[in-house]
Motif scaffolding. Structure first.
Motif, PDB file in Angstrom:
ATOM      1  N   PHE A 341       0.840  -1.204   0.000  1.00 33.18           N
ATOM      2  CA  PHE A 341       0.000   0.000   0.000  1.00 33.18           C
ATOM      3  C   PHE A 341       0.877   1.258   0.000  1.00 33.18           C
ATOM      4  O   PHE A 341       0.660   2.183  -0.780  1.00 33.18           O
ATOM      5  N   GLU A 342       1.890   1.262   0.863  1.00 35.52           N
ATOM      6  CA  GLU A 342       2.766   2.444   0.974  1.00 35.52           C
ATOM      7  C   GLU A 342       3.568   2.655  -0.310  1.00 35.52           C
ATOM      8  O   GLU A 342       3.742   3.785  -0.765  1.00 35.52           O
ATOM      9  N   ARG A 343       4.034   1.558  -0.892  1.00 36.35           N
ATOM     10  CA  ARG A 343       4.816   1.658  -2.131  1.00 36.35           C
ATOM     11  C   ARG A 343       3.945   2.190  -3.267  1.00 36.35           C
ATOM     12  O   ARG A 343       4.375   3.033  -4.053  1.00 36.35           O
ATOM     13  N   ARG A 344       2.728   1.692  -3.335  1.00 41.75           N
ATOM     14  CA  ARG A 344       1.803   2.158  -4.383  1.00 41.75           C
ATOM     15  C   ARG A 344       1.542   3.655  -4.220  1.00 41.75           C
ATOM     16  O   ARG A 344       1.521   4.409  -5.198  1.00 41.75           O
ATOM     17  N   MET A 345       1.358   4.089  -2.979  1.00 44.22           N
ATOM     18  CA  MET A 345       1.096   5.502  -2.706  1.00 44.22           C
ATOM     19  C   MET A 345       2.285   6.362  -3.136  1.00 44.22           C
ATOM     20  O   MET A 345       2.113   7.413  -3.756  1.00 44.22           O
ATOM     21  N   GLU A 346       3.476   5.896  -2.841  1.00 44.04           N
ATOM     22  CA  GLU A 346       4.696   6.641  -3.212  1.00 44.04           C
ATOM     23  C   GLU A 346       4.850   6.778  -4.720  1.00 44.04           C
ATOM     24  O   GLU A 346       5.381   7.765  -5.217  1.00 44.04           O
ATOM     25  N   MET A 347       4.378   5.762  -5.441  1.00 42.38           N
ATOM     26  CA  MET A 347       4.484   5.792  -6.909  1.00 42.38           C
ATOM     27  C   MET A 347       3.450   6.719  -7.538  1.00 42.38           C
ATOM     28  O   MET A 347       3.614   7.183  -8.658  1.00 42.38           O
ATOM     29  N   ARG A 348       2.368   7.006  -6.807  1.00 40.78           N
ATOM     30  CA  ARG A 348       1.251   7.746  -7.407  1.00 40.78           C
ATOM     31  C   ARG A 348       1.202   9.220  -7.027  1.00 40.78           C
ATOM     32  O   ARG A 348       0.651  10.030  -7.766  1.00 40.78           O
ATOM     33  N   ILE A 349       1.759   9.550  -5.865  1.00 42.00           N
ATOM     34  CA  ILE A 349       1.725  10.961  -5.439  1.00 42.00           C
ATOM     35  C   ILE A 349       3.052  11.340  -4.780  1.00 42.00           C
ATOM     36  O   ILE A 349       3.869  10.482  -4.459  1.00 42.00           O
ATOM     37  N   ASP A 350       3.234  12.631  -4.564  1.00 41.42           N
ATOM     38  CA  ASP A 350       4.378  13.130  -3.796  1.00 41.42           C
ATOM     39  C   ASP A 350       4.013  13.001  -2.310  1.00 41.42           C
ATOM     40  O   ASP A 350       3.267  13.824  -1.772  1.00 41.42           O
ATOM     41  N   VAL A 351       4.537  11.962  -1.653  1.00 44.12           N
ATOM     42  CA  VAL A 351       4.148  11.689  -0.261  1.00 44.12           C
ATOM     43  C   VAL A 351       4.694  12.732   0.722  1.00 44.12           C
ATOM     44  O   VAL A 351       4.291  12.760   1.887  1.00 44.12           O
ATOM     45  N   ASP A 352       5.613  13.584   0.246  1.00 39.11           N
ATOM     46  CA  ASP A 352       6.115  14.656   1.120  1.00 39.11           C
ATOM     47  C   ASP A 352       5.134  15.832   1.176  1.00 39.11           C
ATOM     48  O   ASP A 352       5.278  16.722   2.011  1.00 39.11           O
ATOM     49  N   ASN A 353       4.168  15.807   0.254  1.00 36.73           N
ATOM     50  CA  ASN A 353       3.131  16.838   0.264  1.00 36.73           C
ATOM     51  C   ASN A 353       2.016  16.376   1.209  1.00 36.73           C
ATOM     52  O   ASN A 353       1.291  15.419   0.925  1.00 36.73           O
ATOM     53  N   LYS A 354       1.887  17.058   2.332  1.00 35.89           N
ATOM     54  CA  LYS A 354       0.949  16.652   3.391  1.00 35.89           C
ATOM     55  C   LYS A 354      -0.500  16.579   2.883  1.00 35.89           C
ATOM     56  O   LYS A 354      -1.246  15.651   3.212  1.00 35.89           O
ATOM     57  N   ILE A 355      -0.886  17.558   2.066  1.00 32.49           N
ATOM     58  CA  ILE A 355      -2.265  17.588   1.562  1.00 32.49           C
ATOM     59  C   ILE A 355      -2.555  16.362   0.695  1.00 32.49           C
ATOM     60  O   ILE A 355      -3.593  15.713   0.834  1.00 32.49           O
ATOM     61  N   LEU A 356      -1.605  16.043  -0.201  1.00 33.37           N
ATOM     62  CA  LEU A 356      -1.789  14.894  -1.089  1.00 33.37           C
ATOM     63  C   LEU A 356      -1.799  13.583  -0.306  1.00 33.37           C
ATOM     64  O   LEU A 356      -2.633  12.703  -0.541  1.00 33.37           O
ATOM     65  N   LYS A 357      -0.862  13.472   0.620  1.00 32.20           N
ATOM     66  CA  LYS A 357      -0.770  12.224   1.395  1.00 32.20           C
ATOM     67  C   LYS A 357      -2.040  12.006   2.214  1.00 32.20           C
ATOM     68  O   LYS A 357      -2.624  10.912   2.203  1.00 32.20           O
ATOM     69  N   GLU A 358      -2.473  13.043   2.900  1.00 30.16           N
ATOM     70  CA  GLU A 358      -3.696  12.905   3.703  1.00 30.16           C
ATOM     71  C   GLU A 358      -4.917  12.696   2.809  1.00 30.16           C
ATOM     72  O   GLU A 358      -5.845  11.973   3.176  1.00 30.16           O
ATOM     73  N   GLY A 359      -4.884  13.322   1.635  1.00 27.78           N
ATOM     74  CA  GLY A 359      -5.992  13.160   0.684  1.00 27.78           C
ATOM     75  C   GLY A 359      -6.161  11.709   0.255  1.00 27.78           C
ATOM     76  O   GLY A 359      -7.274  11.164   0.287  1.00 27.78           O
TER      77      GLY A 359
END
Length: 377
Positions: A341-359
């Motif tokens: 799940f975490e790897r997929r998220m990293e590939m799809r968005i900029d996880v350092d962007n708090k808004i995107l990660k929380e979104g």
């Protein structure tokens, strides 16, 4: 001419001519090559030309297309609740809204498998601007919800659609699917818009509201995908909102989202049909005579059914624990599932962007938050 002509699906008498008009279209060729990869083009063209009803088109072509989608983009499709429904009764399915095309297509696959009446389905006219897509949607028993109207036009359009839905259910013995809200949920929070129910009630005219809805035989539907293939596509709009900017869609954004939803990886999918709303409507009628309060209560009853029966996946529990920095649901997933799940998220968005990660996390975590209101999830 019928007053519903500009929104209705094709009549069966129009199906063959419509199919012949698009049989050689490049998009039809792509669809058929995908659906029947081992069948030569002249063979499926011949079969299309022998098709004279919407049911035959759905059962012989679209049904197979949906199964190919499931084969290529999922790890399986399961259902529950259909044994409660009667084979000869039309129902109004009010569903949470995850995917533009698949929500209703999967319901119809399940209805066909269980020998139940398939649905006519609402689709926004913004999604079928291309002529081929409009023809395909009308062959597939979709009726058009008109978008981008003035307030006056919207009122007229809503009343027309209300009348059309009632006619299908009560006079044509046709089930109907409609999403509980306009547009898909962007944050995983499924909630019935009262405006949808008010639109449905516009044709009631003198009949007590809950009595009218009782005649419609409302069945709430919950559908859940282990992965939302369009999760990252929802982020630009979220970002614009967070920055207090007006979000403007790209030219082909709706079409690209539609394709991503169909072909993107979903892993497991579950669809549950709830109980037909009946005694709940009597209770609402007894509680208040105010129509607005009744609509409010009905929206809550539909939400209760959808949220309490929503199937949660490991992805939902992982996201909840990541979002709230807890291990509350660690027993619901493996370490490997969490890593994937975490790897997929990293590939799809900029996880350092708090808004995107929380979104992204909210899309998956909110169904858990909602389920906790009804059980221990």
């Amino acid at each position: 001419m019928s007053k519903f002509d500009h929104i209705r699906p094709f009549y069966d008498s129009e199906v063959n001519e419509a199919l012949r008009s698009v049989a050689h279209h490049p998009m039809m060729k792509a669809l058929m090559s995908f659906t029947f990869p081992d069948v030569e083009e002249p063979v499926w063209i011949e079969q299309l030309k022998k098709t004279h009803s919407k049911r035959d088109f759905q059962a012989n072509f679209i049904y197979n297309a949906v199964h190919q989608v499931l084969k290529k983009s999922s790890d399986g499709f399961t259902t529950s609740g259909f044994e409660k429904l009667d084979n000869h009764t039309p129902y109004l399915y009010i569903s949470n809204h995850r995917d533009i095309i698949l929500d209703t297509s999967l319901l119809n696959v399940a209805l066909l498998d269980h020998g139940l009446i398939m649905t006519a389905s609402a689709i926004g006219d913004n999604l079928v601007k291309k002529t081929f897509l409009q023809v395909l949607s009308r062959l597939n028993r979709s009726f058009l919800v008109q978008r981008d109207l003035t307030p006056r036009e919207l009122l007229q359009s809503s009343k027309l659609m209300s009348e059309y839905i009632y006619q299908m259910l009560r006079r044509e013995n046709r089930s109907v699917w409609i999403a509980q809200r306009e547009g898909r949920t962007k944050d995983g929070n499924d909630a019935t818009q009262q405006g949808v129910l008010k639109m449905l009630a516009m044709a009631a005219e003198g009949v007590p509201l809950m009595e009218y809805f009782k005649k419609m035989k409302i069945v709430p539907v919950s559908i859940s995908y282990e992965y939302d293939p369009t999760d990252a596509l929802k982020m630009p709009q979220l970002l614009a909102k967070a920055n207090d900017e007006v979000y403007v869609k790209e030219k082909n954004e709706d079409f690209n989202t539609l394709l991503s939803g169909i072909m993107g990886q979903k892993k497991r999918i579950h669809l549950h049909v709830g109980d037909v709303l009946d005694t709940e409507l009597d209770a609402i009628a007894a509680e208040s005579e105010n129509n607005n309060k009744q609509i409010q209560s009905l929206a809550q009853v539909i939400d209760d059914s959808i949220l309490s029966t929503y199937k949660l996946w490991p992805t939902n529990y992982v996201a909840y624990d990541l979002l709230y920095n807890t291990n509350q649901f660690a027993d619901k997933y493996t370490e490997k599932e969490k890593q994937i799940f975490e790897r997929r998220m990293e590939m799809r968005i900029d996880v350092d962007n708090k808004i995107l990660k929380e979104g992204i996390l909210n899309i998956y975590a909110n169904p858990v938050v909602n389920k906790l209101k009804y059980s221990n999830a």
